[in-house]
Design a protein around this motif. Structure first.
Motif, short mmCIF file in Angstrom:
data_model
loop_
_atom_site.label_atom_id
_atom_site.label_comp_id
_atom_site.label_asym_id
_atom_site.label_seq_id
_atom_site.Cartn_x
_atom_site.Cartn_y
_atom_site.Cartn_z
N UNK A 265 0.82 -1.20 0.00
CA UNK A 265 0.00 0.00 0.00
C UNK A 265 0.86 1.26 0.00
N UNK A 266 1.94 1.25 0.77
CA UNK A 266 2.83 2.42 0.79
C UNK A 266 3.50 2.62 -0.56
N UNK A 267 3.82 1.52 -1.23
CA UNK A 267 4.40 1.64 -2.56
C UNK A 267 3.38 2.23 -3.53
N UNK A 268 2.12 1.83 -3.38
CA UNK A 268 1.07 2.42 -4.21
C UNK A 268 0.91 3.90 -3.96
N UNK A 269 0.98 4.30 -2.69
CA UNK A 269 0.91 5.72 -2.35
C UNK A 269 2.08 6.48 -2.96
N UNK A 270 3.27 5.87 -2.93
CA UNK A 270 4.45 6.51 -3.52
C UNK A 270 4.26 6.72 -5.01
N UNK A 271 3.66 5.73 -5.68
CA UNK A 271 3.40 5.88 -7.11
C UNK A 271 2.42 7.00 -7.40
N UNK A 272 1.37 7.08 -6.58
CA UNK A 272 0.40 8.16 -6.75
C UNK A 272 1.06 9.52 -6.49
N UNK A 273 1.89 9.59 -5.44
CA UNK A 273 2.56 10.86 -5.11
C UNK A 273 3.49 11.29 -6.24
N UNK A 274 4.14 10.33 -6.86
CA UNK A 274 5.04 10.66 -7.96
C UNK A 274 4.27 11.27 -9.12
N UNK A 275 3.12 10.69 -9.43
CA UNK A 275 2.31 11.22 -10.52
C UNK A 275 1.76 12.59 -10.16
N UNK A 276 1.34 12.77 -8.90
CA UNK A 276 0.80 14.08 -8.49
C UNK A 276 1.87 15.17 -8.55
N UNK A 277 3.09 14.83 -8.14
CA UNK A 277 4.17 15.81 -8.20
C UNK A 277 4.47 16.20 -9.64
N UNK A 278 4.34 15.24 -10.54
CA UNK A 278 4.53 15.53 -11.95
C UNK A 278 3.44 16.47 -12.46
N UNK A 279 2.21 16.23 -12.00
CA UNK A 279 1.11 17.10 -12.40
C UNK A 279 1.25 18.50 -11.85
N UNK A 280 1.80 18.62 -10.63
CA UNK A 280 2.01 19.94 -10.03
C UNK A 280 3.06 20.73 -10.80
N UNK B 133 -0.67 13.35 -22.82
CA UNK B 133 0.70 12.84 -22.81
C UNK B 133 0.94 11.98 -21.59
N UNK B 134 1.71 10.92 -21.77
CA UNK B 134 2.12 10.06 -20.67
C UNK B 134 3.59 10.35 -20.38
N UNK B 135 3.87 11.10 -19.31
CA UNK B 135 5.22 11.52 -18.99
C UNK B 135 5.98 10.36 -18.33
N UNK B 136 7.32 10.43 -18.31
CA UNK B 136 8.10 9.39 -17.62
C UNK B 136 7.71 9.21 -16.15
N UNK B 137 7.40 10.33 -15.46
CA UNK B 137 7.00 10.23 -14.06
C UNK B 137 5.68 9.48 -13.92
N UNK B 138 4.75 9.70 -14.84
CA UNK B 138 3.48 8.99 -14.79
C UNK B 138 3.69 7.50 -15.02
N UNK B 139 4.54 7.14 -15.96
CA UNK B 139 4.81 5.73 -16.24
C UNK B 139 5.52 5.07 -15.06
N UNK B 140 6.48 5.80 -14.45
CA UNK B 140 7.17 5.25 -13.29
C UNK B 140 6.21 5.07 -12.12
N UNK B 141 5.30 6.03 -11.95
CA UNK B 141 4.30 5.92 -10.89
C UNK B 141 3.39 4.72 -11.10
N UNK B 142 3.00 4.49 -12.33
CA UNK B 142 2.15 3.35 -12.63
C UNK B 142 2.88 2.03 -12.41
N UNK B 143 4.20 2.00 -12.68
CA UNK B 143 4.98 0.80 -12.42
C UNK B 143 5.00 0.48 -10.93
#
Length: 293
Positions: free
Chosen positions: A125-140, A271-281
């Motif tokens: 679950x924490x890893x999932x949160x980290x992925x979401x946070x990565x995508x949100x930071x990219x969006x910010x 667009x699918x940015x590298x941060x979004x793809x890394x977050x999804x991984x």
């Protein structure tokens, strides 16, 4: 989980991935209230009409209260907040944020169902949160529409939505386990959607904006949102809730971003940015950890 559960889980993720595409088209035009009512009440009305003609029988006198409460908690309230978010956030970001549902589900299941929060589950679950946070930071950093203040408001609305989804899944397992899944899918959407009808009339969409967007385009997206993402998807979802429990069922939200990102690139040309793809991984790996025995 069993193979047949995976067979239902993956198509459910693919279908719900499409829902963010349809929401992203409809919410800016119809508004959050009307989009929610069209989706939830439209699906519930269709399913209840089917029940009247072909079954199963719905015991409204006995079940109307739990159907109303669960419809509000697990369908209408979170849908309102997500549609509010869909007005400004791209579909890909919205879907990845939605993948935080299992975190809230695990917490509520531990509180109300006595399910243990194992170290493996917490790590996933924490890893999932980290992925979401990565995508949100990219969006910010991308500063989508409306600036940082609007971005944080949209994120807050999405977090409120996923908290309700997690709470609703656990309460359904605890208080509505005796209601057949198909009846639960149709009844919750009908009762919950009925409660949003006055709000949709009070916040009616601008007719000129609808005509400008195209009646055919809006109609097709609304029909797909009702039939695929509500009637079909919620029937699969409630069956999985009954068979494998809320914690594992809501891990579907960890798989949705993979499909939603694909659909948003193909159909909305986002667009699918590298941060979004890394977050999804990270999110995909967290799914394996969260549901592995």
């Amino acid at each position: 989980m069993r193979l047949q559960d995976w067979v239902r889980l993956l198509p459910l993720a693919a279908v719900w991935g499409f829902s963010f595409i349809f929401m992203r088209v409809l919410a800016p035009v119809l508004g959050p209230a009307a989009t929610t009512t069209v989706r939830i009440f439209g699906a519930g009305l269709l399913m209840c009409m089917w029940f009247s003609a072909f079954g199963p029988r719905v015991d409204w006198a006995r079940h109307w209260k739990p159907l109303l409460v669960m419809g509000l908690l697990n369908s209408c309230i979170p849908s309102l907040f997500l549609n509010f978010t869909a007005v400004s956030l791209p579909a890909g970001y919205l879907a990845v944020i939605n993948s935080g549902v299992p975190l809230f589900t695990a917490v509520f299941a531990a509180l109300w169902l006595g399910e243990a929060l194992t170290r493996r589950k917490i790590a996933g679950l924490l890893m999932g949160v980290a992925g979401v946070a990565l995508v949100c930071s990219d969006g910010l950093r991308a500063d989508p529409s409306g600036g940082q203040a609007a971005f944080f408001i949209a994120i807050a609305a999405a977090v409120i939505a996923i908290a309700f989804y997690g709470m609703g899944a656990v309460l359904i397992r605890r208080h509505a386990g005796d209601i057949p899944p198909t009846v639960l899918a149709g009844g919750t959407q009908f009762m919950g959607g009925l409660a949003t009808v006055p709000l949709a009339f009070a916040l009616a969409p601008d007719v000129a904006a609808v005509e400008q967007a195209g009646l055919t385009k809006i109609g097709l997206n609304a029909a797909a949102l009702i039939l695929l993402c509500s009637v079909l998807a919620y029937t699969l979802y409630y069956r999985l809730l009954r068979d494998v429990g809320p914690a594992r069922t809501t891990t579907v939200t960890l798989l949705i971003p993979l499909f939603a990102l694909l659909w948003s690139v193909v159909f909305l040309h986002e667009s699918a940015t590298p941060a979004m793809l890394a977050g999804c991984a990270l999110v995909l790996l967290s799914t394996v950890l969260a549901i592995k025995r």
